[in-house]
Structures are given as structure tokens and as C-alpha cells.
Scaffold this active site. Structure first.
Site, PDB file in Angstrom:
ATOM      1  N   ARG A  46     -44.349  49.295  -6.237  1.00 28.93           N
ATOM      2  CA  ARG A  46     -44.200  47.940  -5.734  1.00 28.93           C
ATOM      3  C   ARG A  46     -42.975  47.175  -6.129  1.00 28.93           C
ATOM      4  O   ARG A  46     -42.520  46.494  -5.349  1.00 28.93           O
ATOM      5  CB  ARG A  46     -45.512  47.495  -6.362  1.00 28.93           C
ATOM      6  CG  ARG A  46     -45.710  45.880  -6.344  1.00 28.93           C
ATOM      7  CD  ARG A  46     -46.892  45.288  -6.419  1.00 28.93           C
ATOM      8  NE  ARG A  46     -47.728  45.884  -7.512  1.00 28.93           N
ATOM      9  CZ  ARG A  46     -47.680  45.904  -8.756  1.00 28.93           C
ATOM     10  NH1 ARG A  46     -46.328  45.035  -9.304  1.00 28.93           N
ATOM     11  NH2 ARG A  46     -48.223  46.509  -9.839  1.00 28.93           N
ATOM     12  N   TYR A  98     -44.367  27.715  13.489  1.00 24.07           N
ATOM     13  CA  TYR A  98     -45.177  28.651  13.804  1.00 24.07           C
ATOM     14  C   TYR A  98     -46.579  28.452  13.288  1.00 24.07           C
ATOM     15  O   TYR A  98     -47.015  27.803  12.158  1.00 24.07           O
ATOM     16  CB  TYR A  98     -44.763  30.271  13.071  1.00 24.07           C
ATOM     17  CG  TYR A  98     -45.736  31.177  13.434  1.00 24.07           C
ATOM     18  CD1 TYR A  98     -45.891  31.736  14.774  1.00 24.07           C
ATOM     19  CD2 TYR A  98     -46.664  31.875  12.225  1.00 24.07           C
ATOM     20  CE1 TYR A  98     -46.544  32.776  14.955  1.00 24.07           C
ATOM     21  CE2 TYR A  98     -47.391  32.901  12.629  1.00 24.07           C
ATOM     22  CZ  TYR A  98     -47.395  33.416  13.862  1.00 24.07           C
ATOM     23  OH  TYR A  98     -48.086  34.594  14.037  1.00 24.07           O
ATOM     24  N   ASP A 170     -36.900  29.236   9.001  1.00 22.48           N
ATOM     25  CA  ASP A 170     -37.554  30.464   9.487  1.00 22.48           C
ATOM     26  C   ASP A 170     -36.468  30.771  10.775  1.00 22.48           C
ATOM     27  O   ASP A 170     -36.622  30.137  11.618  1.00 22.48           O
ATOM     28  CB  ASP A 170     -38.846  30.268   9.935  1.00 22.48           C
ATOM     29  CG  ASP A 170     -39.474  31.225  10.757  1.00 22.48           C
ATOM     30  OD1 ASP A 170     -38.942  32.076  11.436  1.00 22.48           O
ATOM     31  OD2 ASP A 170     -40.805  31.557  10.645  1.00 22.48           O
ATOM     32  N   LYS A 195     -40.682  40.636  15.130  1.00 23.74           N
ATOM     33  CA  LYS A 195     -40.157  40.306  16.564  1.00 23.74           C
ATOM     34  C   LYS A 195     -38.924  40.877  16.940  1.00 23.74           C
ATOM     35  O   LYS A 195     -38.594  42.127  16.834  1.00 23.74           O
ATOM     36  CB  LYS A 195     -40.138  38.856  16.551  1.00 23.74           C
ATOM     37  CG  LYS A 195     -41.163  38.068  15.861  1.00 23.74           C
ATOM     38  CD  LYS A 195     -42.533  38.028  16.686  1.00 23.74           C
ATOM     39  CE  LYS A 195     -43.690  37.906  15.822  1.00 23.74           C
ATOM     40  NZ  LYS A 195     -43.813  36.514  15.296  1.00 23.74           N
TER      41      LYS A 195
END
Ligand code: PLP
Length: 379
Positions: A46, A98, A170, A195
Site C-alpha cells: 500500500r 463532474y 481536474d 478516460k
């Protein structure tokens, strides 16, 4: 190194151990420590993984930053970035971000005492007027979804810095191929790598980059503490996608221009939203800060024409949510991606029932045009 070369040779472009030109997938949760308490480079999956690390260096490089971070999704990346702030802090947010970002803000982050003011980031006066004594950051998207509105990132970053605020962008829609917010003055850039960066509709991931060492230190702490990290397999898949971002974007944008030229002369089409529209009100700002206009086009069917009939008549272009994949994807925001927004607010924001969002893929444009023409003939 120029951009397309960086996509392939940037970051850590070969395995340090073996010279493998494709970074191996280090599918391990932990690492053997040779000496006790020796502070090894790799200790736990992690905290850090060499495959993920190579991806993180790559996004840092292609966004002209110094530090990169990979997360399990774009939403996880956004959550980690907002976690830089504390209860009582105030953040200014663009009004066309978004939908999932709005949901995160309203239904999660507000419960933890973060304050938000939603503004039109195209209006610099409105941005500046929203600044309060506890304001810490301005968060925006450009271009926005689905109306492709362009905000002046350099001007907003300048306002932010005058007031000692961070600017967070973003950059999912533009991609680093077209726009580097850090170079324009922003402090943090983030992506839904699901995306265009992934590009093949086969991985869900989020990326963050910054050039600021202090922000990077805090983000590394948050990434490890919250733990929403990207796994090594997905990190590898995403790196493979990023290598072809340049060649994909070139064709995406070439096709988008052809589709725009077709739509703008189509009598069944009303308003068209596309940053590359020379008659559009955002064209000048788009040209100033972007090297290309992306490949998302939103358009309205003329009143009375049925968007349902239209999208269901398409045979090649996929009716689906998401965007930025090699395949052309089309959707009706009012019914799909933006259906959670109450109708009156949605209409007020310009997202009509007839609006269609088209993520133009890299197929042969002749086939896309034929599919569109056929669907138009059905309505
Ligand atoms: C899809 C998207 C997100 C969310 O990313 P996920 O990977 O789906 O969590 C955030 N911002 C924008 C602009 C997006 O299009």
C-alpha cells in the site's frame, strides 16, 4: 524531451533490475527486508509498489510536475486531494464539475466540516468575490462536462496565489496532451485516468501530480493512510495506455473536427458545444491554454426531435456512459450521466433534455459519419 517522447521514455522507462522495457507487474503485498530497521525503499504494497511507482513518475513527467500519485479511481484521487484540507476550511468549486465530485462534496465531505461555495469559474469576478478568510483552494475543471466550458486556468491561478490559495484542476477532458495546468500556474492536477489516459475502456484509475514538495509529502501520507491505491496490474495497464496517448489523441481530434464540421451544417442540430468551434464564446481562451481541442462534442437536437430514437438508431457508436476510449461513445446526459441533478437545476445549467454528448473515438471517420447520417434519417 518533447511530449510524445516523454509518454514513452518518461518516468521510469525500464525496469531497474533487469532492463525490461515494459515495467514488470510487481504482484506482491510485501518485500523482504535484509536488515532490521534499515528503512528500505520497498516495505509494504500500500505504501509503495515499483509498478505503481513507475506510473506515478510518468504522470509527474507528462504533467510537468515532480511528484505523482496513483489511486483506485478518479473519485479516490479527488477524495485524497480534498483530504489535504481540514474541518472549517472553505473551498471554491466550479459550477459544472463532474457529478460524482458534487456528490462527494455534498454527501460526504460536508459531513466532515469542509465548506464549499459553487461559482461560475468563467467569471473571474465571481471567483474572487467568493474568497473568504477561511478559503484554502479553488477547484475547477476545464473543459467541463458535458458543456465543454473553458475557464482561464492561468488567470484563476493568479487570483489564487494573490490570496495564498491552492488551485486544483481536474484535467480529465483536456488530457496532458492538450493542456498542462501546472505549467499554467495550478498547484495540483488530477485525472480520472479511466478516460483518455487509460484510453481503452478497460481500467478504472485516478492520477494526481504536483510540483510542490510540501503538497507531495502530505499527499503521500494521505495516500498511504486512506489506502485507496491503484493495484500493480491496473498500474501496468494504465502505463501501457499512456504510451499511446499522443497517437490516439491525434486521431481522436482529427475525427472530432470532421464530426463537428458535419454537425454544424446539419439542420436537425441546434446548439453545438465544442472548444474548437471558432464561433464559440470560449474559443479564444481555449486556444490560449490548450494545444488541441479534445474530442468530446455535445450537441442538441432541434426541439421536438427525439434523442432516444436518435441514439438507439446508432449501430456503431456505442450508447454508453464514460468517455475517452478508443471506441466512440454517445450518451444523453439528462437521462444518463446527469440524471441525478434535479431537472430545473439541470435546465438552468444548460443541460437540456435534447442534449447529446459524443466522445469521438478513433474509428475511420467515414464509418462514424455514415452511422450518424443513418441515425439522423430516422428522426
Ligand atoms: C469520470 C470522471 C471523474 C471520476 O473518475 P472515476 O475514475 O470514474 O472515479 C472525475 N472527473 C471527471 C472529469 C470525470 O470525467
Amino acid at each position: 524531451m518533447k511530449f510524445n517522447t516523454k509518454l514513452i521514455h518518461g518516468g521510469i522507462s525500464e525496469d531497474q533490475e533487469t532492463g525490461a522495457v515494459s515495467i514488470p507487474v510487481y504482484r506482491t503485498s510485501t518485500f523482504h527486508q535484509h536488515k532490521l530497521g534499515d528503512n528500505p525503499t520497498w516495505e509494504y504494497g500500500r505504501t509503495g509498489n515499483p509498478t505503481r511507482h513507475a506510473l506515478e513518475q510518468l504522470i509527474a513527467d507528462i504533467e510537468n510536475g515532480k511528484y505523482g500519485f496513483a489511486f483506485a479511481s478518479g473519485s479516490a484521487a479527488i477524495h485524497a486531494v480534498f483530504s489535504l484540507f481540514s474541518s472549517g476550511d472553505h473551498i471554491i468549486v466550479g459550477n459544472d464539475v463532474y457529478g460524482g465530485t458534487f456528490r462527494l462534496i455534498n454527501k460526504v465531505l460536508k459531513r466532515f466540516g469542509l465548506e464549499f461555495t459553487v461559482v461560475d469559474t468563467q467569471n473571474l469576478k465571481e471567483v474572487e468575490a467568493a474568497i473568504k478568510s477561511n478559503t484554502k483552494a479553488i477547484y475547477l475543471e476545464s473543459p467541463t462536462n458535458p458543456l465543454l466550458k473553458i475557464s482561464d486556468i492561468a488567470a484563476i491561478s493568479e487570483i489564487a496565489h494573490q490570496h495564498d490559495l491552492k488551485t486544483i484542476v481536474d484535467n480529465t477532458f483536456a488530457t496532458p496532451y492538450n493542456q498542462n495546468p501546472l505549467t499554467l500556474g495550478a498547484d495540483i492536477v488530477l485525472h480520472s485516468a479511466t478516460k483518455y489516459l487509460g484510453g481503452h475502456s478497460d481500467v478504472v484509475a485516478g492520477l494526481v501530480a504536483t510540483a510542490d514538495a510540501k503538497i507531495a509529502e502530505e499527499l503521500a501520507f494521505l495516500q498511504n493512510s486512506i489506502g485507496s491505491v491503484l493495484g500493480p496490474d491496473d498500474s501496468w495497464l494504465l502505463m501501457r495506455g499512456i504510451k499511446t496517448l499522443g497517437v490516439r489523441m491525434r486521431v481522436h481530434q482529427e475525427n472530432a473536427q470532421i464530426i463537428f464540421d458535419y454537425l454544424k451544417d446539419n439542420e436537425k442540430v441546434g446548439q453545438i458545444y465544442y472548444p474548437g468551434n471558432p464561433d464559440g464564446k470560449d474559443y479564444e481562451v481555449a486556444k490560449k491554454q490548450m494545444s488541441g481541442f479534445g474530442a468530446i462534442i455535445s450537441f442538441e437536437l432541434k426541439e421536438g426531435l427525439d434523442p432516444k430514437k436518435f441514439v438507439e438508431s446508432l449501430k456503431l457508436i456505442d450508447l454508453a456512459e464514460s468517455l475517452g476510449g478508443i471506441e466512440s461513445l454517445i450518451e444523453v446526459p439528462a437521462i444518463m450521466t446527469h440524471s441525478a441533478i434535479p431537472r430545473d437545476i439541470r435546465l438552468k445549467n444548460g443541460i437540456t433534455d435534447e442534449l447529446i454528448r459524443f466522445s469521438v473515438g478513433v474509428e475511420d471517420s467515414e464509418d462514424l459519419l455514415e452511422d450518424l447520417k443513418n441515425a439522423f434519417s430516422e428522426i
